[in-house]
Every structure is written in C-alpha cells, then in structure tokens.
Design an enzyme around this catalytic site. Sequence first.
Site, PDB file in Angstrom:
ATOM      1  N   THR A  61      50.726  32.816  59.285  1.00 31.18           N
ATOM      2  CA  THR A  61      51.739  32.346  60.219  1.00 31.18           C
ATOM      3  C   THR A  61      52.387  31.068  59.705  1.00 31.18           C
ATOM      4  O   THR A  61      52.134  30.649  58.571  1.00 31.18           O
ATOM      5  CB  THR A  61      51.139  32.245  61.649  1.00 31.18           C
ATOM      6  OG1 THR A  61      52.199  31.957  62.555  1.00 31.18           O
ATOM      7  CG2 THR A  61      50.061  31.192  61.776  1.00 31.18           C
ATOM      8  N   LYS A  65      54.518  31.953  55.523  1.00 31.34           N
ATOM      9  CA  LYS A  65      54.858  33.370  55.303  1.00 31.34           C
ATOM     10  C   LYS A  65      55.581  33.616  53.977  1.00 31.34           C
ATOM     11  O   LYS A  65      55.404  34.658  53.362  1.00 31.34           O
ATOM     12  CB  LYS A  65      55.712  33.895  56.469  1.00 31.34           C
ATOM     13  CG  LYS A  65      54.918  34.057  57.766  1.00 31.34           C
ATOM     14  CD  LYS A  65      55.769  34.707  58.835  1.00 31.34           C
ATOM     15  CE  LYS A  65      55.033  34.744  60.167  1.00 31.34           C
ATOM     16  NZ  LYS A  65      55.834  35.360  61.226  1.00 31.34           N
ATOM     17  N   ASP A 101      56.115  42.041  61.763  1.00 29.11           N
ATOM     18  CA  ASP A 101      56.826  41.443  62.900  1.00 29.11           C
ATOM     19  C   ASP A 101      57.882  42.397  63.479  1.00 29.11           C
ATOM     20  O   ASP A 101      57.997  42.548  64.693  1.00 29.11           O
ATOM     21  CB  ASP A 101      57.523  40.135  62.476  1.00 29.11           C
ATOM     22  CG  ASP A 101      56.539  38.978  62.355  1.00 29.11           C
ATOM     23  OD1 ASP A 101      55.454  39.034  62.973  1.00 29.11           O
ATOM     24  OD2 ASP A 101      56.851  38.012  61.635  1.00 29.11           O
ATOM     25  N   GLY A 125      70.142  34.404  65.257  1.00 27.72           N
ATOM     26  CA  GLY A 125      69.201  33.723  64.370  1.00 27.72           C
ATOM     27  C   GLY A 125      69.220  34.335  62.985  1.00 27.72           C
ATOM     28  O   GLY A 125      69.577  35.515  62.823  1.00 27.72           O
ATOM     29  N   ALA A 126      68.854  33.542  61.994  1.00 28.23           N
ATOM     30  CA  ALA A 126      68.788  34.061  60.623  1.00 28.23           C
ATOM     31  C   ALA A 126      67.618  33.421  59.889  1.00 28.23           C
ATOM     32  O   ALA A 126      67.648  33.247  58.673  1.00 28.23           O
ATOM     33  CB  ALA A 126      70.099  33.792  59.901  1.00 28.23           C
TER      34      ALA A 126
HETATM   35  P1  NDP Z   1      62.910  29.563  61.511  1.00 26.85           P
HETATM   36  O1  NDP Z   1      62.634  28.115  61.576  1.00 26.85           O
HETATM   37  O2  NDP Z   1      62.771  30.303  60.225  1.00 26.85           O
HETATM   38  O3  NDP Z   1      64.421  29.827  62.014  1.00 26.85           O
HETATM   39  C1  NDP Z   1      64.911  29.207  63.169  1.00 26.85           C
HETATM   40  C2  NDP Z   1      66.222  29.869  63.599  1.00 26.85           C
HETATM   41  O4  NDP Z   1      66.601  29.314  64.861  1.00 26.85           O
HETATM   42  C3  NDP Z   1      67.393  29.622  62.660  1.00 26.85           C
HETATM   43  O5  NDP Z   1      68.248  30.739  62.692  1.00 26.85           O
HETATM   44  C4  NDP Z   1      68.077  28.392  63.302  1.00 26.85           C
HETATM   45  O6  NDP Z   1      69.462  28.279  63.013  1.00 26.85           O
HETATM   46  C5  NDP Z   1      67.905  28.732  64.768  1.00 26.85           C
HETATM   47  N1  NDP Z   1      67.939  27.580  65.674  1.00 26.85           N
HETATM   48  C6  NDP Z   1      67.026  26.589  65.777  1.00 26.85           C
HETATM   49  N2  NDP Z   1      67.362  25.735  66.770  1.00 26.85           N
HETATM   50  C7  NDP Z   1      68.523  26.223  67.316  1.00 26.85           C
HETATM   51  C8  NDP Z   1      69.358  25.780  68.369  1.00 26.85           C
HETATM   52  N3  NDP Z   1      69.081  24.683  69.084  1.00 26.85           N
HETATM   53  N4  NDP Z   1      70.457  26.509  68.672  1.00 26.85           N
HETATM   54  C9  NDP Z   1      70.744  27.626  67.969  1.00 26.85           C
HETATM   55  N5  NDP Z   1      69.988  28.087  66.943  1.00 26.85           N
HETATM   56  C10 NDP Z   1      68.882  27.392  66.626  1.00 26.85           C
HETATM   57  O7  NDP Z   1      62.008  30.209  62.652  1.00 26.85           O
HETATM   58  P2  NDP Z   1      61.504  31.715  62.737  1.00 26.85           P
HETATM   59  O8  NDP Z   1      62.665  32.589  62.424  1.00 26.85           O
HETATM   60  O9  NDP Z   1      60.246  31.893  61.974  1.00 26.85           O
HETATM   61  O10 NDP Z   1      61.123  31.851  64.289  1.00 26.85           O
HETATM   62  C11 NDP Z   1      62.100  31.891  65.300  1.00 26.85           C
HETATM   63  C12 NDP Z   1      61.411  31.998  66.657  1.00 26.85           C
HETATM   64  O11 NDP Z   1      60.788  33.258  66.809  1.00 26.85           O
HETATM   65  C13 NDP Z   1      60.317  30.948  66.820  1.00 26.85           C
HETATM   66  O12 NDP Z   1      60.517  30.317  68.063  1.00 26.85           O
HETATM   67  C14 NDP Z   1      59.016  31.723  66.801  1.00 26.85           C
HETATM   68  O13 NDP Z   1      58.072  31.161  67.695  1.00 26.85           O
HETATM   69  C15 NDP Z   1      59.467  33.106  67.288  1.00 26.85           C
HETATM   70  N6  NDP Z   1      58.637  34.193  66.737  1.00 26.85           N
HETATM   71  C16 NDP Z   1      57.961  35.006  67.614  1.00 26.85           C
HETATM   72  C17 NDP Z   1      57.199  36.052  67.148  1.00 26.85           C
HETATM   73  C18 NDP Z   1      56.469  36.912  68.138  1.00 26.85           C
HETATM   74  O14 NDP Z   1      55.607  37.692  67.716  1.00 26.85           O
HETATM   75  N7  NDP Z   1      56.789  36.839  69.410  1.00 26.85           N
HETATM   76  C19 NDP Z   1      57.056  36.338  65.712  1.00 26.85           C
HETATM   77  C20 NDP Z   1      57.826  35.435  64.860  1.00 26.85           C
HETATM   78  C21 NDP Z   1      58.561  34.410  65.384  1.00 26.85           C
HETATM   79  P3  NDP Z   1      69.966  27.555  61.643  1.00 26.85           P
HETATM   80  O15 NDP Z   1      69.832  28.574  60.565  1.00 26.85           O
HETATM   81  O16 NDP Z   1      71.368  27.213  61.933  1.00 26.85           O
HETATM   82  O17 NDP Z   1      69.085  26.360  61.451  1.00 26.85           O
END
Ligand code: NDP
Length: 272
Positions: A61, A65, A101, A125-126
């Site tokens: 986690t 990853k 996932d 999201g990306a």
């Molecule tokens: P990352 O840190 O890799 O990516 C974060 C993403 O969120 C980016 O696209 C970022 O945009 C965007 N972001 C962050 N803050 C904001 C904001 N205030 N407004 C708009 N966009 C925002 O995180 P992960 O992709 O690994 O995880 C994303 C979420 O998914 C987490 O909260 C995690 O807990 C959850 N998750 C849940 C799982 C489950 O099993 N339920 C499994 C995996 C993840 P930018 O590119 O512009 O920075």
Amino acid sequence: MDQYRVFGNPIKQSRSPFIHQAFAKSTDQILSYQTEFVPLEDFELRIKNFIADGGKGANITVPFKERALAICDKLSERAQLAGAVNTLSFNSGEIVGDNTDGLGLVQDLLQNQVKLRGSRVLLLGAGGAAKGVILPLLAQNPSALVLANRTVSKAEFLSEQFNSEKLKVYGFDNIPHQPFDLIINATSASLSGNIPPISTQLINANTVCYDMVYGKQLTPFLAWAKQQGSLKVIDGLGMLVGQAAESFKIWRDVMPETTTVLQSLRIKLEKD
Ligand code: NDP
C-alpha cells in the site's frame, strides 16, 4: 503456517488483516496475515527479508506500489498498465506482481447493481488509484470513459498508455455538460474535505456516484452528489474488500465470499 503481510507507511489504520483473517476463516484456510510498517528507505530490503523468512505473498500500500512494480520478475498486464502493484506472490524464487484495485472496484460496482456495459462513465483523478482501474473499467465495455483531473497533463499522459477510442480527457471545468451514468471519484480530495470542482450539470437522479474514499460518514463528494439529486451513492469500502478478495484468490486459488466481511467491516468502522 503460510505467512502473508501488508507493507506500508503508515500502516496502523490498515483493515487488511481483519479482512484476510475473515476470508481465511470462511474458506477454511490456515494462514497468518499481519501488517508491517516500512521506513521509506527500507522497502526493498523488508520484502527480501520476508521472502527469506518464507513469506508467501504480500499486499503493498501507500507509498510503495510503484516501487513494488520495480522489484517484480513477472507482472500481470493490469499491473503493467497501472504502473503499480498491490499484490505480490512469491513463487519458487520469482516475485510476481499484480494489481487488484480495479477488479475490486468493478466487483463492488456490479455487486451494487451498477450497470457498466454501455454506460457513460466519468473517472475523476489520474493518480495511482485511477491508473489501476482504467483497464478493468474498459473491459466492462462502457460506451465512454471520460477521464478528468486537476492537472490535465497527467490525465493526458495516462490516457496515452491505453489504446482506446472510448477514453477521452478533460479538465474539471470543460467536461461536456451531459449527465453521466456513473461518476467515480478517484481523487484524494475527500481526505482533505474537498470536492473536485465539476459542474452540477453532470449529475442527475440516475447518476450513480462512487467515492474510493470511505469513512464513518458520507464523504464530502458523496454528500455533494446527494445534494445534487443522485439517488445512489457508494463509498470505497466495498472496493477495499473486493481488491482483498482478488488478492486472496491469487494466493489461495479460492474466491472468498465478500458480503459478510463487508457488513462486519462497516459495523466496525462505525464503532471506531
Ligand atoms: P495519488 O496521490 O496517486 O493521486 C491523487 C489524485 O487526487 C490526483 O489525481 C490529484 O490530482 C487528485 N487530487 C488531490 N487533491 C485534490 C483536490 N483537492 N481536488 C481535486 N483533485 C485532487 O492517490 P491515489 O490515486 O493512490 O489515491 C486516491 C484516493 O483513492 C485516495 O484517497 C485513496 O485513499 C483512495 N483509494 C481507495 C482504495 C480502496 O480500495 N477503496 C484503493 C486505492 C486508493 P493532481 O494530479 O492534480 O495532483
């Protein structure tokens, strides 16, 4: 006894031992599953030590990853396209990496009777989570998968990895104004009390809204979606259980039933 672990930093909050122990009980498997806190510089060494101690498999986690991908001898296509690994199997000297996932998300959506085939889906999201779910979502044959991110260039870069005409990229402010069948929030915005700034015109009563984040209460995104009239909002707890079930299947070759575990986890979450 076969040993499994989840490696992360932080890790105290992990629900994975609870989930995997429940799966083991329901499928009559004898195994141990524990958490391991990993100092940032020690990830590769800790995995090596676990393998040397006879470890059979591991979940990975945040924030390891991507580093997990780099230590694998073999990778599934899912993991390769996601650029991230959440499941390691240690098979006769080889490290095999997968990413469950996306399967967990799709399994949870289908279990909630969300139609994916032929649907218009918006993925917000990306980051790592969004990357991991694109291929499994496309495999369900939606009519369109629209990807939108705060940093548009990241979404553009991501979409180039997938050779699909169905995948389109926008910024939050220029997504064509037409309600979606499903909006998935794969940003971490909810963790800081924020909502991706998308138009209210993308939601109507029939739009299912899904947030990968979960908690005791509705996440900010789901609360907002409800205010906009969405009649079905779902948080990411089922995805968490779903991805764990897929890891369990990879390791033990048996698919555990997820509904009971999800119910007990929901009760546990509300009590904590
Ligand atoms: P990352 O840190 O890799 O990516 C974060 C993403 O969120 C980016 O696209 C970022 O945009 C965007 N972001 C962050 N803050 C904001 C904001 N205030 N407004 C708009 N966009 C925002 O995180 P992960 O992709 O690994 O995880 C994303 C979420 O998914 C987490 O909260 C995690 O807990 C959850 N998750 C849940 C799982 C489950 O099993 N339920 C499994 C995996 C993840 P930018 O590119 O512009 O920075």
